[in-house]
Design a protein around this motif. Sequence first.
Motif, PDB file in Angstrom:
ATOM      1  N   ASN A  35      73.891  22.638  24.738  1.00 17.62           N
ATOM      2  CA  ASN A  35      73.272  21.327  24.946  1.00 17.62           C
ATOM      3  C   ASN A  35      71.975  21.192  24.146  1.00 17.62           C
ATOM      4  O   ASN A  35      71.692  20.127  23.592  1.00 17.62           O
ATOM      5  CB  ASN A  35      72.998  21.078  26.432  1.00 17.62           C
ATOM      6  N   ALA A  36      71.192  22.274  24.099  1.00 20.28           N
ATOM      7  CA  ALA A  36      69.944  22.252  23.328  1.00 20.28           C
ATOM      8  C   ALA A  36      70.244  22.069  21.836  1.00 20.28           C
ATOM      9  O   ALA A  36      69.563  21.300  21.144  1.00 20.28           O
ATOM     10  CB  ALA A  36      69.161  23.537  23.562  1.00 20.28           C
ATOM     11  N   LYS A  37      71.268  22.746  21.358  1.00 26.23           N
ATOM     12  CA  LYS A  37      71.647  22.610  19.944  1.00 26.23           C
ATOM     13  C   LYS A  37      72.122  21.185  19.656  1.00 26.23           C
ATOM     14  O   LYS A  37      71.738  20.590  18.649  1.00 26.23           O
ATOM     15  CB  LYS A  37      72.739  23.619  19.592  1.00 26.23           C
ATOM     16  N   GLN A  41      70.561  18.077  17.140  1.00 32.80           N
ATOM     17  CA  GLN A  41      71.351  17.433  16.097  1.00 32.80           C
ATOM     18  C   GLN A  41      71.380  15.913  16.245  1.00 32.80           C
ATOM     19  O   GLN A  41      71.977  15.233  15.412  1.00 32.80           O
ATOM     20  CB  GLN A  41      72.775  17.981  16.117  1.00 32.80           C
ATOM     21  N   SER A  42      70.732  15.386  17.266  1.00 34.33           N
ATOM     22  CA  SER A  42      70.743  13.934  17.477  1.00 34.33           C
ATOM     23  C   SER A  42      69.869  13.233  16.430  1.00 34.33           C
ATOM     24  O   SER A  42      69.207  13.880  15.618  1.00 34.33           O
ATOM     25  CB  SER A  42      70.264  13.595  18.891  1.00 34.33           C
ATOM     26  N   ASP A  43      69.856  11.907  16.477  1.00 37.84           N
ATOM     27  CA  ASP A  43      69.126  11.113  15.485  1.00 37.84           C
ATOM     28  C   ASP A  43      67.721  10.732  15.918  1.00 37.84           C
ATOM     29  O   ASP A  43      67.050   9.973  15.230  1.00 37.84           O
ATOM     30  CB  ASP A  43      69.915   9.829  15.172  1.00 37.84           C
ATOM     31  N   THR A  47      60.168  15.491  17.309  1.00 36.83           N
ATOM     32  CA  THR A  47      59.398  15.920  18.472  1.00 36.83           C
ATOM     33  C   THR A  47      60.160  15.657  19.766  1.00 36.83           C
ATOM     34  O   THR A  47      60.186  16.494  20.668  1.00 36.83           O
ATOM     35  CB  THR A  47      58.025  15.210  18.517  1.00 36.83           C
ATOM     36  N   VAL A  48      60.810  14.512  19.863  1.00 38.85           N
ATOM     37  CA  VAL A  48      61.596  14.167  21.048  1.00 38.85           C
ATOM     38  C   VAL A  48      62.776  15.125  21.181  1.00 38.85           C
ATOM     39  O   VAL A  48      63.061  15.646  22.272  1.00 38.85           O
ATOM     40  CB  VAL A  48      62.085  12.704  20.981  1.00 38.85           C
ATOM     41  N   ARG A  49      63.458  15.398  20.086  1.00 37.07           N
ATOM     42  CA  ARG A  49      64.602  16.316  20.117  1.00 37.07           C
ATOM     43  C   ARG A  49      64.176  17.702  20.570  1.00 37.07           C
ATOM     44  O   ARG A  49      64.829  18.321  21.426  1.00 37.07           O
ATOM     45  CB  ARG A  49      65.262  16.416  18.739  1.00 37.07           C
TER      46      ARG A  49
END
Length: 88
Positions: A35-37, A41-43, A47-49
């Motif tokens: 889930n962390a990975k 990889q999100s857009d 910093t939020v990711r």
Amino acid sequence: MSQDNKKEIERCFHVLDKIINDNSIPKNIRRAAKNAKTEMQSDEDLTVRATNAITELNEVNEDPNIPVHARTEIWNAISILEGLTVDN
């Protein structure tokens, strides 16, 4: 995104992949690493990711049944992610 940040993200992915692919680590901890990975990889903003990924890993880090080697790898990943939140 800077070249240094890309290298650090790749380092983090390497650590997370070690956790994900280690069958001696409980499934809930491997799932949190995955889930962390996925979060990284999100857009969203870096910093939020990174913050969301840290939160995911911190939740399982408190598990008393986590093997010592897995806890060390989670700490390594969190350390890398914290560096990404400071750099931005």
